[in-house]
Scaffold this motif. Structure first.
Motif, short mmCIF file in Angstrom:
data_model
loop_
_atom_site.label_atom_id
_atom_site.label_comp_id
_atom_site.label_asym_id
_atom_site.label_seq_id
_atom_site.Cartn_x
_atom_site.Cartn_y
_atom_site.Cartn_z
N SER A 1 6.74 -7.40 0.59
CA SER A 1 5.74 -6.97 1.56
C SER A 1 5.95 -7.67 2.89
O SER A 1 6.24 -8.87 2.96
CB SER A 1 4.34 -7.29 1.03
OG SER A 1 3.37 -7.03 2.01
N LYS B 1 -4.73 -6.76 -1.20
CA LYS B 1 -3.59 -6.06 -1.78
C LYS B 1 -2.75 -5.42 -0.67
O LYS B 1 -3.26 -4.80 0.25
CB LYS B 1 -4.05 -5.00 -2.78
CG LYS B 1 -5.10 -4.02 -2.27
CD LYS B 1 -5.52 -3.02 -3.36
CE LYS B 1 -6.60 -2.07 -2.86
NZ LYS B 1 -6.93 -1.01 -3.83
N THR B 2 -1.43 -5.63 -0.76
CA THR B 2 -0.51 -5.05 0.21
C THR B 2 0.67 -4.43 -0.53
O THR B 2 1.04 -4.86 -1.62
CB THR B 2 0.02 -6.11 1.20
OG1 THR B 2 0.98 -6.95 0.56
CG2 THR B 2 -1.12 -6.95 1.76
N TRP B 3 1.28 -3.43 0.11
CA TRP B 3 2.40 -2.70 -0.48
C TRP B 3 3.71 -3.46 -0.33
O TRP B 3 3.97 -4.08 0.70
CB TRP B 3 2.56 -1.34 0.19
CG TRP B 3 1.50 -0.35 -0.16
CD1 TRP B 3 0.27 -0.23 0.41
CD2 TRP B 3 1.59 0.67 -1.14
NE1 TRP B 3 -0.42 0.80 -0.16
CE2 TRP B 3 0.36 1.38 -1.13
CE3 TRP B 3 2.58 1.06 -2.04
CZ2 TRP B 3 0.10 2.46 -1.97
CZ3 TRP B 3 2.33 2.14 -2.88
CH2 TRP B 3 1.11 2.83 -2.84
N SER C 1 -12.26 -5.19 -2.02
CA SER C 1 -10.83 -5.25 -1.77
C SER C 1 -10.50 -5.14 -0.29
O SER C 1 -11.07 -4.29 0.41
CB SER C 1 -10.10 -4.13 -2.51
OG SER C 1 -10.22 -4.27 -3.92
N TYR D 1 1.50 -4.67 -4.72
CA TYR D 1 0.59 -3.62 -5.14
C TYR D 1 1.36 -2.32 -5.40
O TYR D 1 2.17 -1.88 -4.58
CB TYR D 1 -0.46 -3.39 -4.06
CG TYR D 1 -1.45 -2.30 -4.38
CD1 TYR D 1 -2.34 -2.43 -5.44
CD2 TYR D 1 -1.51 -1.14 -3.61
CE1 TYR D 1 -3.25 -1.44 -5.74
CE2 TYR D 1 -2.43 -0.15 -3.89
CZ TYR D 1 -3.29 -0.30 -4.96
OH TYR D 1 -4.19 0.69 -5.23
N GLY E 1 -7.51 -3.90 1.76
CA GLY E 1 -6.31 -3.10 1.54
C GLY E 1 -6.57 -1.95 0.56
O GLY E 1 -7.71 -1.71 0.18
N SER E 2 -5.50 -1.24 0.24
CA SER E 2 -4.13 -1.71 0.41
C SER E 2 -3.65 -1.55 1.87
O SER E 2 -4.08 -0.64 2.57
CB SER E 2 -3.18 -0.94 -0.51
OG SER E 2 -3.31 0.46 -0.30
#
Length: 394
Positions: free
Chosen positions: A322, A275-277, A242, A309, A244-245
Motif C-alpha cells: 500500500s 484499511k487501505t488497498w 472504519s 485490505y 477507508g478503504s
C-alpha cells in the motif's frame, strides 16, 4: 444513551420559530398518511415553497406513514429551512425508480432536520439482489441510499431514525459543519452494504449520542475528510467504525483529524479500523487520528490497521505494498473483550511503515481459551504507555 438535543440547539430553534414567517404542513399540500397513496408531489411542493420563502420557513410532517418516491431537496434557499419529521416516510420498493438515491439534500446552507420521526427504506427486497459480497467488481451496482447530504453547510440533524435502507443509510459528501445528534440507525446484521453513515470530502462533521446497528460499518470514513468527531456512539451489530478503504483511486486526498471517543462496540466484526488497498494508485496520507475511551464487548477484531485490505479474498500475494502513509495514530483507554485471539492487529505497509503509533492503557481479554495476542507488522517504533494488554507490540 442520551437523546436530548443540546441546549444551544434548543435556544437556536426557538429563536428560529419566533422569527419564522411561514409554517407549512404537508397535509395541506395533499399528503396522505395512509402508507399507500403517493405523497411525493406534496412533499416536493412543500420544500419548493419553503426554500423560496424570503424569511425562515418550517415544514411539518405530522404523524402517519407517507409513501414517498425519490425526492430532491435542492437549494440554495433564500433563508434557512427547518423540517420537523414526526411521522414516517416510507420508500417505494421498485429499484427502477431510483437514479440512484431516495432522499437527497443538495446545496443547502442552514438546514435543521429533527424528529422524532423515521425514514424507512424498505430494503429487504433489495438486499436479496445485492451481489457485492459475492463479486466485488462486476456485479456490484449502486442501490438507493436513504438520505444523502451533498454540499450542505451549517446543518443540524437530530432525533430522527433511519431504518432498513436499501444501501447506505446516510451519505455526507462535499459538506461542512454538520452535526448528527441523537439519531438511531437500524438494519439487520446480515443486510449487505447498509453502512450507517459514510462521510467523504467533508470537514467539521460531528456524530454524537447515537445508536447505530447495521449489516456493515456503523460509520465509514472516505477520503478528504478533515476534522471529524464521533462521540457517544453505540455501535452494533455491524463492522465497526472504519477509516477507508483508501488508496485505490488516483484522485483520493488525505484524511486528517479524526477523533473517536466515548463509544461502545457490542458484538461487532471490528472495533476501530483503518484499511487501505494494496497495489493502490495514490500516495495519500492518513494522520492525526485519536481513538480513546472505548468499550469493546465481544468484538471479533477490536483494534485494526489493515494495509493489505482485500474484500474479495482473492488478491494475489505479489501485489505492491500500500502507498498510503499512516502516521500519528493514538489508541488510548480501550478495554473489553475480543472473540478472536488477536485483539490488536496492526499490519502496515512494507514500503510505508506506520509512524507515530501510540498504545496507552489497552486492556483486551480473549473470550476463549488462551491469552489475547497482538500483531504488529511494519509499525515503526510504536510508543507503549502504561498497561497494554496484550503486550506483544511493546
Amino acid at each position: 444513551m442520551a437523546s436530548i438535543l443540546p441546549l444551544d440547539c434548543f435556544i437556536f430553534f426557538f429563536f428560529f420559530l419566533a422569527t419564522s414567517s411561514i409554517a407549512i404542513n404537508i397535509r395541506d399540500y395533499g399528503a396522505v398518511p395512509d402508507g399507500s397513496k403517493d405523497s411525493t408531489k406534496a412533499l416536493q411542493k412543500a420544500w419548493n415553497n419553503a426554500c423560496a420563502a424570503e424569511s425562515n420557513a418550517s415544514i411539518e410532517i405530522p404523524l402517519g406513514r407517507y409513501l414517498i418516491g425519490p425526492i430532491m431537496f435542492r437549494g440554495p434557499c433564500k433563508s434557512p429551512v427547518t423540517i420537523h419529521l414526526i411521522g414516517t416516510l416510507i420508500a417505494k420498493k421498485n429499484l427502477a425508480l431510483y437514479k440512484p438515491n431516495w432522499i437527497e439534500f443538495q446545496y443547502i446552507n442552514g438546514l435543521i432536520l429533527f424528529g422524532p420521526g423515521k425514514v424507512d427504506g424498505q430494503g429487504a427486497d433489495a438486499w436479496t439482489k445485492n451481489k457485492c459480497r459475492q463479486n466485488h467488481k462486476s456485479l456490484c451496482r449502486p442501490f438507493p441510499m436513504n438520505m444523502v447530504f451533498s454540499f450542505v453547510s451549517n446543518a443540524n440533524i437530530s432525533r430522527i431514525s433511519s431504518i432498513n435502507s436499501k444501501y447506505f443509510h446516510m451519505l455526507v459528501f462535499g459538506s461542512n459543519n454538520i452535526t448528527f445528534d441523537s439519531i438511531t440507525i437500524s438494519a439487520p446484521g446480515d443486510s449487505p452494504n447498509t453502512d450507517g453513515i459514510h462521510i467523504a470530502v467533508s470537514e467539521n462533521i460531528i456524530v454524537q449520542n447515537s445508536v447505530i446497528g447495521t449489516g456493515d460499518d456503523c460509520v465509514s470514513v472516505g477520503d478528504k475528510t478533515h476534522n471529524l468527531t464521533i462521540s457517544g456512539v453505540r455501535c452494533g451489530p455491524g463492522h465497526g467504525i472504519s477509516v477507508g478503504s483508501l488508496g485505490r483511486n488516483r484522485n483520493e486526498e488525505d484524511v486528517v483529524g479524526l477523533t473517536i471517543r466515548n463509544c461502545s462496540f457490542i458484538d461487532t466484526q471490528n472495533g476501530v479500523r483503518i484499511k487501505t488497498w494494496q497495489n493502490g494508485l495514490n500516495k495519500l496520507h492518513v494522520r492525526d487520528l485519536v481513538f480513546e475511551d472505548i468499550m469493546m464487548e465481544d468484538v471479533e477484531n477490536p483494534i485494526v490497521i489493515d494495509q493489505k485490505y482485500c474484500p474479495s479474498r482473492t488478491c494475489p500475494d505479489n501485489l505492491r505494498p500500500s502507498s498510503v502513509k499512516i502516521r500519528n495514530v493514538k489508541f488510548n483507554n480501550i478495554v473489553g473483550t475480543s472473540t478472536s485471539q488477536t485483539a490488536i492487529n496492526l499490519v502496515c505497509s512494507a514500503s510505508n511503515p506506520c509512524e507515530g503509533v501510540e498504545l496507552n492503557h489497552i486492556d483486551l481479554e480473549f473470550n476463549g481459551v488462551g491469552e489475547a495476542k497482538a500483531t504488529c507488522i511494519n509499525v515503526k517504533a510504536p510508543k507503549v504507555i502504561g498497561l497494554v494488554k496484550p503486550d506483544n507490540c511493546a
